[in-house]
Design a protein around this motif. Structure first.
Motif, PDB file in Angstrom:
ATOM      1  N   ALA A  67       0.820  -1.210   0.000  1.00 61.34           N
ATOM      2  CA  ALA A  67       0.000   0.000   0.000  1.00 61.34           C
ATOM      3  C   ALA A  67       0.855   1.262   0.000  1.00 61.34           C
ATOM      4  O   ALA A  67       0.581   2.199  -0.753  1.00 61.34           O
ATOM      5  N   ASP A  70       2.911   1.912  -3.296  1.00 60.97           N
ATOM      6  CA  ASP A  70       2.095   2.500  -4.364  1.00 60.97           C
ATOM      7  C   ASP A  70       1.514   3.843  -3.932  1.00 60.97           C
ATOM      8  O   ASP A  70       0.338   4.123  -4.139  1.00 60.97           O
ATOM      9  N   ASN A  71       2.344   4.711  -3.347  1.00 62.20           N
ATOM     10  CA  ASN A  71       1.842   5.960  -2.779  1.00 62.20           C
ATOM     11  C   ASN A  71       1.276   6.922  -3.821  1.00 62.20           C
ATOM     12  O   ASN A  71       0.649   7.908  -3.465  1.00 62.20           O
ATOM     13  N   ASP A  73      -0.991   5.974  -5.892  1.00 65.21           N
ATOM     14  CA  ASP A  73      -2.384   5.561  -5.999  1.00 65.21           C
ATOM     15  C   ASP A  73      -3.178   6.324  -4.938  1.00 65.21           C
ATOM     16  O   ASP A  73      -2.830   6.295  -3.765  1.00 65.21           O
ATOM     17  N   PRO A  74      -4.238   7.024  -5.342  1.00 58.60           N
ATOM     18  CA  PRO A  74      -5.004   7.822  -4.382  1.00 58.60           C
ATOM     19  C   PRO A  74      -5.543   7.009  -3.202  1.00 58.60           C
ATOM     20  O   PRO A  74      -5.723   7.530  -2.119  1.00 58.60           O
ATOM     21  N   GLY A  75      -5.770   5.740  -3.386  1.00 59.12           N
ATOM     22  CA  GLY A  75      -6.315   4.912  -2.310  1.00 59.12           C
ATOM     23  C   GLY A  75      -5.279   4.335  -1.369  1.00 59.12           C
ATOM     24  O   GLY A  75      -5.624   3.725  -0.358  1.00 59.12           O
ATOM     25  N   SER A  76      -3.994   4.516  -1.662  1.00 57.88           N
ATOM     26  CA  SER A  76      -2.967   3.847  -0.861  1.00 57.88           C
ATOM     27  C   SER A  76      -2.942   4.305   0.591  1.00 57.88           C
ATOM     28  O   SER A  76      -2.768   3.489   1.491  1.00 57.88           O
ATOM     29  N   ALA A  78      -5.465   5.441   2.360  1.00 57.36           N
ATOM     30  CA  ALA A  78      -6.647   4.856   3.001  1.00 57.36           C
ATOM     31  C   ALA A  78      -6.442   3.369   3.252  1.00 57.36           C
ATOM     32  O   ALA A  78      -6.836   2.845   4.300  1.00 57.36           O
ATOM     33  N   ASP A  79      -5.807   2.685   2.308  1.00 60.15           N
ATOM     34  CA  ASP A  79      -5.525   1.260   2.482  1.00 60.15           C
ATOM     35  C   ASP A  79      -4.606   1.033   3.681  1.00 60.15           C
ATOM     36  O   ASP A  79      -4.850   0.148   4.502  1.00 60.15           O
ATOM     37  N   LYS A  81      -4.130   2.940   6.263  1.00 62.58           N
ATOM     38  CA  LYS A  81      -4.862   3.266   7.495  1.00 62.58           C
ATOM     39  C   LYS A  81      -5.811   2.128   7.872  1.00 62.58           C
ATOM     40  O   LYS A  81      -5.912   1.743   9.037  1.00 62.58           O
TER      41      LYS A  81
END
Length: 167
Positions: A67, A70-71, A73-76, A78-79, A81
């Motif tokens: 996670a 892949d910083n 990636d906008p979801g990384s 949140a993943d 966390k």
């Protein structure tokens, strides 16, 4: 009639063996078979058991590193966390946050960057807890930089309850 069926069965078995050998031969050749073309070696099979605390530590570190690697990636974020919330005890989440506030570094990896490899090994258990050692490799080469982290997990909840750099 019986001899014909048996002959056909043996011939079909021979064809299957030849086709199987043809399919696996390139894989057995390994990297660089002399043609100058390199192939990548197959990764070892991964497996796990959700009841095993050491496997859970390995699952956490693998997913967490993926996670944050892949910083872009906008979801990384949140993943990462969500992984912390799922795998870490509430008390450890507070401890990690305090470390990060003070040290300005990731409280899971005890670093500001992301490792290129990780490994987890079981080191013992007792008094309702299991311990594991996480080895983080930070670069490739002959003499890669390596750090180690002691990880303690609760055997009942399987949550990670403590992290500490290992000397």
């Amino acid at each position: 009639m019986r001899k014909t069926i048996r002959t056909r069965f043996i011939a079909a078995g021979g064809v299957a063996a030849v086709l199987t050998l043809a399919a696996v031969t390139p894989a057995l050749a390994g990297p660089d078979s002399g043609s100058g073309t390199r192939t990548t070696a197959a990764a070892p099979a991964s497996q796990g058991d959700p009841r095993n605390t050491t496997a859970r530590v390995a699952n956490f570190y693998g997913a967490y590193i993926d996670a944050i690697w892949d910083n872009e990636d906008p979801g990384s974020a949140a993943d990462a966390k969500a992984l912390r919330a799922f795998y870490l005890s509430p008390a450890l989440q507070k401890k990690v946050a305090a470390y990060e506030e003070k040290e300005h570094a990731d409280g899971i990896l005890f670093a500001q960057n992301v490792p290129v490899k990780w490994a987890v090994s079981y080191t013992g258990s007792g008094a309702g807890h299991s311990t594991a050692l996480v080895t983080l490799t930070w670069n490739d080469g002959k003499n890669p930089d390596v750090t180690k982290i002691k990880v303690r997990s609760d055997l009942r909840t399987r949550k990670i309850t403590d992290l500490a750099p290992a000397g």
